[in-house]
Design a protein around this motif. Structure first.
Motif, PDB file in Angstrom:
ATOM      1  N   GLY A  41       0.811  -1.213   0.000  1.00 33.67           N
ATOM      2  CA  GLY A  41       0.000   0.000   0.000  1.00 33.67           C
ATOM      3  C   GLY A  41       0.839   1.255   0.000  1.00 33.67           C
ATOM      4  N   ILE A  42       0.265   2.306  -0.564  1.00 30.18           N
ATOM      5  CA  ILE A  42       0.897   3.632  -0.538  1.00 30.18           C
ATOM      6  C   ILE A  42      -0.164   4.626  -0.098  1.00 30.18           C
ATOM      7  CG2 ILE A  42       2.076   5.426  -1.883  1.00 30.18           C
ATOM      8  CD1 ILE A  42       3.020   3.235  -3.801  1.00 30.18           C
ATOM      9  N   TRP A  43       0.101   5.267   1.046  1.00 32.91           N
ATOM     10  CA  TRP A  43      -0.813   6.310   1.548  1.00 32.91           C
ATOM     11  C   TRP A  43      -0.292   7.658   1.092  1.00 32.91           C
ATOM     12  CZ3 TRP A  43       0.115  10.498   4.727  1.00 32.91           C
ATOM     13  CH2 TRP A  43      -1.021  11.188   5.177  1.00 32.91           C
ATOM     14  N   ILE A  44      -1.208   8.490   0.621  1.00 33.26           N
ATOM     15  CA  ILE A  44      -0.844   9.824   0.134  1.00 33.26           C
ATOM     16  C   ILE A  44      -1.651  10.839   0.945  1.00 33.26           C
ATOM     17  CG2 ILE A  44      -0.904  11.370  -1.895  1.00 33.26           C
ATOM     18  CD1 ILE A  44      -1.280   8.032  -3.011  1.00 33.26           C
ATOM     19  N   GLY A  45      -0.975  11.833   1.500  1.00 35.29           N
ATOM     20  CA  GLY A  45      -1.714  12.828   2.267  1.00 35.29           C
ATOM     21  C   GLY A  45      -0.870  14.032   2.573  1.00 35.29           C
ATOM     22  N   SER A  46      -1.507  15.037   3.158  1.00 31.35           N
ATOM     23  CA  SER A  46      -0.784  16.269   3.418  1.00 31.35           C
ATOM     24  C   SER A  46      -0.353  16.331   4.876  1.00 31.35           C
ATOM     25  CB  SER A  46      -1.649  17.476   3.092  1.00 31.35           C
ATOM     26  OG  SER A  46      -2.764  17.500   3.950  1.00 31.35           O
ATOM     27  N   CYS A  47       0.576  17.207   5.133  1.00 29.96           N
ATOM     28  CA  CYS A  47       1.143  17.352   6.468  1.00 29.96           C
ATOM     29  C   CYS A  47       0.881  18.757   6.966  1.00 29.96           C
ATOM     30  CB  CYS A  47       2.639  17.081   6.392  1.00 29.96           C
ATOM     31  SG  CYS A  47       3.461  17.214   7.960  1.00 29.96           S
ATOM     32  N   ARG A  48       0.271  18.866   8.127  1.00 27.58           N
ATOM     33  CA  ARG A  48       0.082  20.175   8.752  1.00 27.58           C
ATOM     34  C   ARG A  48       0.660  20.088  10.158  1.00 27.58           C
ATOM     35  NH1 ARG A  48      -5.720  21.031   9.168  1.00 27.58           N
ATOM     36  NH2 ARG A  48      -5.608  21.194   6.921  1.00 27.58           N
ATOM     37  N   LEU A  49       1.434  21.047  10.543  1.00 28.47           N
ATOM     38  CA  LEU A  49       2.052  20.974  11.863  1.00 28.47           C
ATOM     39  C   LEU A  49       0.993  21.095  12.938  1.00 28.47           C
ATOM     40  CD1 LEU A  49       5.286  23.124  11.524  1.00 28.47           C
ATOM     41  CD2 LEU A  49       4.955  20.683  11.197  1.00 28.47           C
ATOM     42  N   PRO A  50       1.065  20.230  13.975  1.00 26.80           N
ATOM     43  CA  PRO A  50       0.109  20.328  15.075  1.00 26.80           C
ATOM     44  C   PRO A  50       0.153  21.728  15.674  1.00 26.80           C
ATOM     45  CG  PRO A  50       1.534  18.396  15.320  1.00 26.80           C
ATOM     46  CD  PRO A  50       2.078  19.192  14.178  1.00 26.80           C
ATOM     47  N   GLY A  51      -1.021  22.326  15.828  1.00 26.14           N
ATOM     48  CA  GLY A  51      -1.095  23.636  16.469  1.00 26.14           C
ATOM     49  C   GLY A  51      -0.813  24.806  15.555  1.00 26.14           C
ATOM     50  N   ALA A  52      -0.328  24.546  14.341  1.00 27.60           N
ATOM     51  CA  ALA A  52      -0.023  25.664  13.441  1.00 27.60           C
ATOM     52  C   ALA A  52      -1.298  26.182  12.800  1.00 27.60           C
ATOM     53  CB  ALA A  52       0.951  25.216  12.355  1.00 27.60           C
ATOM     54  N   PRO A  53      -1.395  27.493  12.548  1.00 28.13           N
ATOM     55  CA  PRO A  53      -2.605  28.014  11.902  1.00 28.13           C
ATOM     56  C   PRO A  53      -2.674  27.533  10.462  1.00 28.13           C
ATOM     57  CG  PRO A  53      -0.926  29.723  12.122  1.00 28.13           C
ATOM     58  CD  PRO A  53      -0.390  28.519  12.828  1.00 28.13           C
TER      59      PRO A  53
END
Ligand SMILES: Nc1nc2c(c(=O)[nH]1)N[C@H]1C(S)=C(S)[C@@H](COP(=O)(O)O)O[C@H]1N2
Ligand SMILES: [Mo]
Length: 166
Positions: A150-162
């Motif tokens: 499997g290959i998961w594709i997704g975005s990364c947002r820093l915890p707590g960042a606006p």
């Protein structure tokens, strides 16, 4: 960071197949034969080092990872480089070994690395074993994940960042 959702387990997947899922419009399960017939095949000779076994020499044939993932329509606006730069890919092997790439590594406007999903290694067709990730720019073998399921594709947002404005 959005948490990888569970892999789709709708239909029993054929041996050697792998799922592409996550923040994509068109999740899909592909076989090695699909990779061979659906995308241009590239050949690359590589040497990578294994901490345990020393240098490994192999010739791989396969499809470009970015061209395969493009067909799933990842959830970014393709015209926006900053959106693309937030995406990740996590590649999972059947034995649980998994490795992460950033979208930017393989994106032609960023690292442009010719990362492959192999259909053949040396004289072995990978139909029954499953595809293998090939990262020719890596010096070490850890991301040459074999028997990919499997290959998961997704975005990364820093915890707590606006939320970013763009
Ligand atoms: N599925 C899976 N792929 C894997 C590994 C693993 O443990 N599981 N080990 C990696 C490491 S550390 C190395 S060095 C290479 C070794 O590849 P080789 O067995 O073809 O030499 O496979 C990589 N791919
Ligand atoms: Mo290794």
């Amino acid at each position: 960071m959005s948490r990888p959702s569970a892999a789709p387990h709708a239909l029993p997947a054929p041996t050697g197949s792998f799922a592409l899922w996550g923040d994509v419009a068109r999740p899909v399960t592909l076989t090695v034969a699909d990779l061979r017939h659906g995308w241009e095949q590239h050949r690359t000779e590589v040497v990578y080092d294994c901490a345990k076994d020393g240098p490994q020499h192999h010739t791989f044939v396969g499809a470009l990872l970015r061209e395969v993932v493009d067909r799933t329509r990842p959830g970014f606006d393709p015209a926006r480089r900053k959106e693309r730069s937030r995406f990740l890919l996590a590649v999972n092997g059947g034995d649980g070994h998994h490795a992460v790439l950033s979208w930017a590594e393989i994106d032609a406007d960023f690292g442009n690395a010719p990362v492959l999903l192999a259909t053949r290694v040396d004289d072995e067709e990978l139909d029954s074993a499953g595809t293998q990730l090939v990262v020719p720019s890596d010096r070490c073998g850890a991301r040459y994940v074999s028997a990919v399921t499997g290959i998961w594709i997704g975005s990364c947002r820093l915890p707590g960042a606006p939320l970013s404005a763009s």
